[in-house]
Enzyme design. Structure first.
Site, PDB file in Angstrom:
ATOM      1  N   THR A 127       0.861  -1.131   0.014  1.00  0.00           N
ATOM      2  CA  THR A 127       0.032  -0.136  -0.068  1.00  0.00           C
ATOM      3  C   THR A 127       0.837   1.208   0.018  1.00  0.00           C
ATOM      4  O   THR A 127       2.027   1.240   0.486  1.00  0.00           O
ATOM      5  CB  THR A 127      -1.091   0.169   1.294  1.00  0.00           C
ATOM      6  OG1 THR A 127      -1.357   1.203   1.493  1.00  0.00           O
ATOM      7  CG2 THR A 127      -0.043  -0.321   2.552  1.00  0.00           C
ATOM      8  N   ASP A 128       0.372   2.299  -0.556  1.00  0.00           N
ATOM      9  CA  ASP A 128       1.121   3.884  -0.399  1.00  0.00           C
ATOM     10  C   ASP A 128       1.164   4.190   1.062  1.00  0.00           C
ATOM     11  O   ASP A 128       1.808   5.246   1.028  1.00  0.00           O
ATOM     12  CB  ASP A 128       0.241   4.610  -1.393  1.00  0.00           C
ATOM     13  CG  ASP A 128      -1.326   5.069  -1.089  1.00  0.00           C
ATOM     14  OD1 ASP A 128      -1.692   4.320  -0.245  1.00  0.00           O
ATOM     15  OD2 ASP A 128      -1.605   5.802  -1.700  1.00  0.00           O
ATOM     16  N   GLU A 129      -0.129   3.696   1.916  1.00  0.00           N
ATOM     17  CA  GLU A 129       0.226   3.991   3.244  1.00  0.00           C
ATOM     18  C   GLU A 129       1.462   3.941   3.886  1.00  0.00           C
ATOM     19  O   GLU A 129       1.766   4.642   4.887  1.00  0.00           O
ATOM     20  CB  GLU A 129      -0.907   3.359   3.776  1.00  0.00           C
ATOM     21  CG  GLU A 129      -2.079   3.863   3.458  1.00  0.00           C
ATOM     22  CD  GLU A 129      -3.226   3.559   4.387  1.00  0.00           C
ATOM     23  OE1 GLU A 129      -3.119   3.388   5.423  1.00  0.00           O
ATOM     24  OE2 GLU A 129      -4.651   3.561   4.031  1.00  0.00           O
ATOM     25  N   TYR A 155      -1.926  -0.371  11.071  1.00  0.00           N
ATOM     26  CA  TYR A 155      -2.046  -1.145   9.768  1.00  0.00           C
ATOM     27  C   TYR A 155      -0.900  -0.922   8.758  1.00  0.00           C
ATOM     28  O   TYR A 155      -0.393  -1.751   8.235  1.00  0.00           O
ATOM     29  CB  TYR A 155      -3.441  -0.432   8.996  1.00  0.00           C
ATOM     30  CG  TYR A 155      -3.550  -0.955   7.457  1.00  0.00           C
ATOM     31  CD1 TYR A 155      -3.625  -2.255   7.161  1.00  0.00           C
ATOM     32  CD2 TYR A 155      -3.288  -0.015   6.783  1.00  0.00           C
ATOM     33  CE1 TYR A 155      -3.466  -2.384   5.654  1.00  0.00           C
ATOM     34  CE2 TYR A 155      -3.354  -0.251   5.179  1.00  0.00           C
ATOM     35  CZ  TYR A 155      -3.428  -1.596   4.740  1.00  0.00           C
ATOM     36  OH  TYR A 155      -3.512  -1.871   3.452  1.00  0.00           O
ATOM     37  N   LYS A 159       2.034  -3.411   7.538  1.00  0.00           N
ATOM     38  CA  LYS A 159       2.511  -3.448   6.007  1.00  0.00           C
ATOM     39  C   LYS A 159       3.835  -3.069   5.641  1.00  0.00           C
ATOM     40  O   LYS A 159       4.391  -3.849   5.031  1.00  0.00           O
ATOM     41  CB  LYS A 159       1.302  -2.691   5.208  1.00  0.00           C
ATOM     42  CG  LYS A 159      -0.031  -3.196   4.884  1.00  0.00           C
ATOM     43  CD  LYS A 159      -0.446  -4.335   4.360  1.00  0.00           C
ATOM     44  CE  LYS A 159       0.007  -4.595   3.164  1.00  0.00           C
ATOM     45  NZ  LYS A 159      -0.537  -5.938   2.527  1.00  0.00           N
TER      46      LYS A 159
HETATM   47  P1  NAD Z   1      -9.874  -7.299   2.302  1.00  0.00           P
HETATM   48  O1  NAD Z   1      -9.650  -6.793   3.850  1.00  0.00           O
HETATM   49  O2  NAD Z   1     -11.110  -6.998   1.433  1.00  0.00           O
HETATM   50  O3  NAD Z   1      -9.553  -8.834   2.119  1.00  0.00           O
HETATM   51  C1  NAD Z   1      -8.531  -9.347   2.807  1.00  0.00           C
HETATM   52  C2  NAD Z   1      -8.796 -10.992   2.323  1.00  0.00           C
HETATM   53  O4  NAD Z   1      -7.705 -11.566   3.296  1.00  0.00           O
HETATM   54  C3  NAD Z   1     -10.115 -11.549   3.167  1.00  0.00           C
HETATM   55  O5  NAD Z   1     -10.575 -12.290   1.799  1.00  0.00           O
HETATM   56  C4  NAD Z   1      -9.584 -12.093   4.348  1.00  0.00           C
HETATM   57  O6  NAD Z   1     -10.361 -13.203   4.648  1.00  0.00           O
HETATM   58  C5  NAD Z   1      -8.075 -12.638   4.003  1.00  0.00           C
HETATM   59  N1  NAD Z   1      -7.215 -13.118   5.281  1.00  0.00           N
HETATM   60  C6  NAD Z   1      -7.226 -12.016   6.276  1.00  0.00           C
HETATM   61  N2  NAD Z   1      -6.556 -12.695   7.374  1.00  0.00           N
HETATM   62  C7  NAD Z   1      -5.988 -13.928   6.622  1.00  0.00           C
HETATM   63  C8  NAD Z   1      -5.029 -15.028   7.087  1.00  0.00           C
HETATM   64  N3  NAD Z   1      -4.580 -14.901   8.273  1.00  0.00           N
HETATM   65  N4  NAD Z   1      -4.913 -16.133   6.309  1.00  0.00           N
HETATM   66  C9  NAD Z   1      -5.570 -16.070   4.992  1.00  0.00           C
HETATM   67  N5  NAD Z   1      -6.414 -14.898   4.371  1.00  0.00           N
HETATM   68  C10 NAD Z   1      -6.627 -13.917   5.599  1.00  0.00           C
HETATM   69  O7  NAD Z   1      -8.754  -6.360   1.749  1.00  0.00           O
HETATM   70  P2  NAD Z   1      -8.359  -5.813   0.294  1.00  0.00           P
HETATM   71  O8  NAD Z   1      -8.835  -4.612   0.286  1.00  0.00           O
HETATM   72  O9  NAD Z   1      -8.811  -6.903  -0.869  1.00  0.00           O
HETATM   73  O10 NAD Z   1      -6.694  -5.813   0.310  1.00  0.00           O
HETATM   74  C11 NAD Z   1      -5.990  -6.656  -0.278  1.00  0.00           C
HETATM   75  C12 NAD Z   1      -4.627  -6.347  -0.258  1.00  0.00           C
HETATM   76  O11 NAD Z   1      -4.315  -5.209  -0.833  1.00  0.00           O
HETATM   77  C13 NAD Z   1      -3.992  -6.204   1.188  1.00  0.00           C
HETATM   78  O12 NAD Z   1      -2.828  -6.506   1.518  1.00  0.00           O
HETATM   79  C14 NAD Z   1      -3.779  -4.672   1.509  1.00  0.00           C
HETATM   80  O13 NAD Z   1      -3.144  -4.202   2.393  1.00  0.00           O
HETATM   81  C15 NAD Z   1      -3.600  -4.232  -0.016  1.00  0.00           C
HETATM   82  N6  NAD Z   1      -3.891  -2.874  -0.460  1.00  0.00           N
HETATM   83  C16 NAD Z   1      -5.576  -2.593  -0.318  1.00  0.00           C
HETATM   84  C17 NAD Z   1      -5.786  -1.349  -0.990  1.00  0.00           C
HETATM   85  C18 NAD Z   1      -7.243  -1.059  -0.901  1.00  0.00           C
HETATM   86  O14 NAD Z   1      -7.603   0.241  -1.208  1.00  0.00           O
HETATM   87  N7  NAD Z   1      -8.070  -1.850  -0.582  1.00  0.00           N
HETATM   88  C19 NAD Z   1      -4.854  -0.530  -1.442  1.00  0.00           C
HETATM   89  C20 NAD Z   1      -3.637  -0.822  -1.523  1.00  0.00           C
HETATM   90  C21 NAD Z   1      -3.343  -2.113  -1.110  1.00  0.00           C
HETATM   91  O1  DAU Z   2      -4.097   3.968   0.299  1.00  0.00           O
HETATM   92  C1  DAU Z   2      -4.446   2.582   0.346  1.00  0.00           C
HETATM   93  C2  DAU Z   2      -5.180   2.282   1.405  1.00  0.00           C
HETATM   94  O2  DAU Z   2      -6.258   2.849   1.389  1.00  0.00           O
HETATM   95  C3  DAU Z   2      -5.150   0.464   1.618  1.00  0.00           C
HETATM   96  O3  DAU Z   2      -3.898   0.348   2.094  1.00  0.00           O
HETATM   97  C4  DAU Z   2      -6.273   0.409   2.954  1.00  0.00           C
HETATM   98  O4  DAU Z   2      -6.411  -1.138   2.863  1.00  0.00           O
HETATM   99  C5  DAU Z   2      -7.524   0.734   2.504  1.00  0.00           C
HETATM  100  O5  DAU Z   2      -8.308   0.406   3.713  1.00  0.00           O
HETATM  101  C6  DAU Z   2      -7.483   2.385   2.387  1.00  0.00           C
HETATM  102  O6  DAU Z   2      -7.097   3.007   3.474  1.00  0.00           O
HETATM  103  P1  DAU Z   2      -7.864   4.448   3.919  1.00  0.00           P
HETATM  104  O7  DAU Z   2      -7.903   4.420   5.272  1.00  0.00           O
HETATM  105  O8  DAU Z   2      -7.445   5.519   3.244  1.00  0.00           O
HETATM  106  O9  DAU Z   2      -9.379   4.048   3.383  1.00  0.00           O
HETATM  107  P2  DAU Z   2     -10.922   4.301   3.871  1.00  0.00           P
HETATM  108  O10 DAU Z   2     -11.902   3.850   2.882  1.00  0.00           O
HETATM  109  O11 DAU Z   2     -10.907   3.831   5.120  1.00  0.00           O
HETATM  110  O12 DAU Z   2     -10.987   5.848   4.015  1.00  0.00           O
HETATM  111  C7  DAU Z   2     -10.932   6.868   3.191  1.00  0.00           C
HETATM  112  C8  DAU Z   2     -10.653   8.054   3.459  1.00  0.00           C
HETATM  113  O13 DAU Z   2     -11.890   8.391   4.082  1.00  0.00           O
HETATM  114  C9  DAU Z   2      -9.796   8.447   4.753  1.00  0.00           C
HETATM  115  O14 DAU Z   2      -9.044   9.722   4.619  1.00  0.00           O
HETATM  116  C10 DAU Z   2     -10.887   8.432   5.980  1.00  0.00           C
HETATM  117  C11 DAU Z   2     -12.054   8.833   5.391  1.00  0.00           C
HETATM  118  N1  DAU Z   2     -13.401   8.158   6.095  1.00  0.00           N
HETATM  119  C12 DAU Z   2     -13.340   6.917   6.003  1.00  0.00           C
HETATM  120  C13 DAU Z   2     -14.473   6.269   6.622  1.00  0.00           C
HETATM  121  C14 DAU Z   2     -14.533   4.745   6.535  1.00  0.00           C
HETATM  122  C15 DAU Z   2     -14.450   8.967   6.323  1.00  0.00           C
HETATM  123  O15 DAU Z   2     -14.240  10.223   6.188  1.00  0.00           O
HETATM  124  N2  DAU Z   2     -15.600   8.588   6.989  1.00  0.00           N
HETATM  125  C16 DAU Z   2     -15.287   7.217   7.195  1.00  0.00           C
HETATM  126  O16 DAU Z   2     -16.377   6.598   7.641  1.00  0.00           O
END
Ligand code: NAD
Ligand code: DAU
Length: 340
Positions: A127-129, A155, A159
């Protein structure tokens, strides 16, 4: 392109992992996928119903922290594509321990097993975080592959730790690896705890949309299908020990504007916005300079934000049966998170 590798996809029942499996098997029907997923609250096999009986697809329910299970599966694997993680920042603030178990220890177990089983390649989804927080109103400041790590939530710290472990296994033991650090994804099958699906489903239920703080924080939104094409290109690039950052937008759009766009598309007024207590340690701004993956691999996003948002809203409108039970089953988390 003929693709016959066997991939171990971890976390393939989650949001991005399931989109990736559907994408990959459609494009490369000769490839085999083993999906290892623990089916936590975020894992959902309904996402994969269309391919569940496909002969080249195998689902294994279990945790990446189970070394014996991981070793058994790794035997026949050519490449690992590692998505499995605890992924929600707000949950990491309430309960960090599981983030360390899954994201750090789980990644270590996978790396060790990949090494001892002579797996050809390990691709780590990050992630970019991990790069921390950029100041607002500084368009010239962007994350790139050379930005120093500065994680600020449990988180992102977990990562960052997993990224360091992947690189350590490459440098120390010669494991072939790649890492992608991607920005905020949105699209079909995203668990309705993240901003965009939470906003859409709340509006559909007549509930207000909670906006943290003043809503001026900025994220770099990417449609999930475009993330899948980026991973595909990296998996086919002849470059080991390499990292790519992946992002979507070319200009800053604050959270409050995202919520207003969703309200407008859904025909609702701004009285549906509710400003709530800010997230502790809330990162102000993410913005990704993805010129390396563009120049080296020819990748760029194919879906504009407006188009992606409309498609996503339409999908949630058509698939209430998918998200409604998830929200109902997670009321305890929502109560705890929004009563701070
Ligand atoms: P998600 O939370 O939707 O899904 C995570 C999946 O991992 C689920 O299916 C869960 O059951 C599985 N999981 C959790 N713990 C586990 C374990 N111990 N063993 C096996 N499986 C397990 O997450 P996502 O949004 O699909 O993110 C996927 C990946 O991409 C993550 O590594 C996250 O850090 C990364 N990522 C997400 C975003 C985003 O915006 N969602 C952006 C950048 C990177
Ligand atoms: O940047 C990549 C990341 O993006 C991933 O690594 C994470 O897995 C993914 O969850 C996401 O993280 P964020 O914290 O940026 O996403 P989220 O959707 O939780 O929040 C997006 C923005 O919106 C953040 O600035 C917080 C704000 N927010 C979020 C929620 C859930 C609100 O203002 N209200 C809300 O209820």
């Amino acid at each position: 392109m003929q693709e016959t590798r066997t991939l171990l996809v971890t976390g393939g029942a989650g949001f991005i992992g399931s989109n990736f499996i559907l994408y990959w098997l459609k494009k490369y029907p000769e490839s085999k996928i083993i999906n290892l997923d623990a089916l936590t609250y975020a894992g959902n096999l309904a996402n994969l119903r269309s391919i569940q009986n496909y002969p080249n697809y195998t689902f294994v329910e279990g945790s990446i922290t189970n070394k014996e299970l991981v070793d058994n599966i790794m035997d026949d694997v050519d490449a690992v594509v590692h998505f499995a993680a605890e992924s929600h920042v707000d949950r990491s603030i309430l309960d960090p321990g599981i983030f360390l178990q899954t994201n750090v220890i789980g990644t270590h177990i996978l790396l060790e097993s990949a090494l001892t089983n002579n797996v050809q390649h390990f691709h780590h989804i990050s992630t970019d975080e991990v790069f921390g927080s950029l100041p607002l109103n500084t368009p010239e400041a962007q994350f790139s592959e050379t930005t120093p790590y500065d994680p600020r939530s449990p988180y992102s710290a977990s990562k960052a730790s997993s990224d360091h472990l992947v690189r350590a296994y490459g440098e120390t033991y010669g494991l072939s690896y790649t890492i992608t650090n991607c920005s905020n994804n949105y699209g079909e099958y995203q668990f309705p705890e993240k901003l965009i699906p939470l906003a859409i489903t709340n509006i559909m239920d007549g509930l207000k949309v909670p906006v943290y703080g003043d809503g001026m924080q900025v994220r770099d939104w990417l449609y999930v299908q475009d993330h899948c094409t980026a991973i595909d290109l990296v998996l086919h690039a002849d470059k080991s020990s390499n990292t790519y950052v992946v992002g979507g937008l070319t200009e800053d759009v604050p959270n409050i504007e995202i919520v207003k766009m969703i309200l407008k598309i859904m025909g609702k007024g701004e009285d549906m916005i509710e400003f709530v207590t800010d997230r502790p340690g809330h990162d102000k701004r993410y913005s990704v300079n993805w010129s390396k993956i563009k120049t080296e691999l020819g990748w760029k996003p194919s879906v504009s934000f407006e188009e992606g948002l409309e498609k996503t809203i339409h999908w949630y409108q058509e698939n209430r049966h998918w998200w409604e039970p998830l929200k109902a089953a997670n009321q305890e988390f929502f109560k705890k998170n929004y009563s701070k």
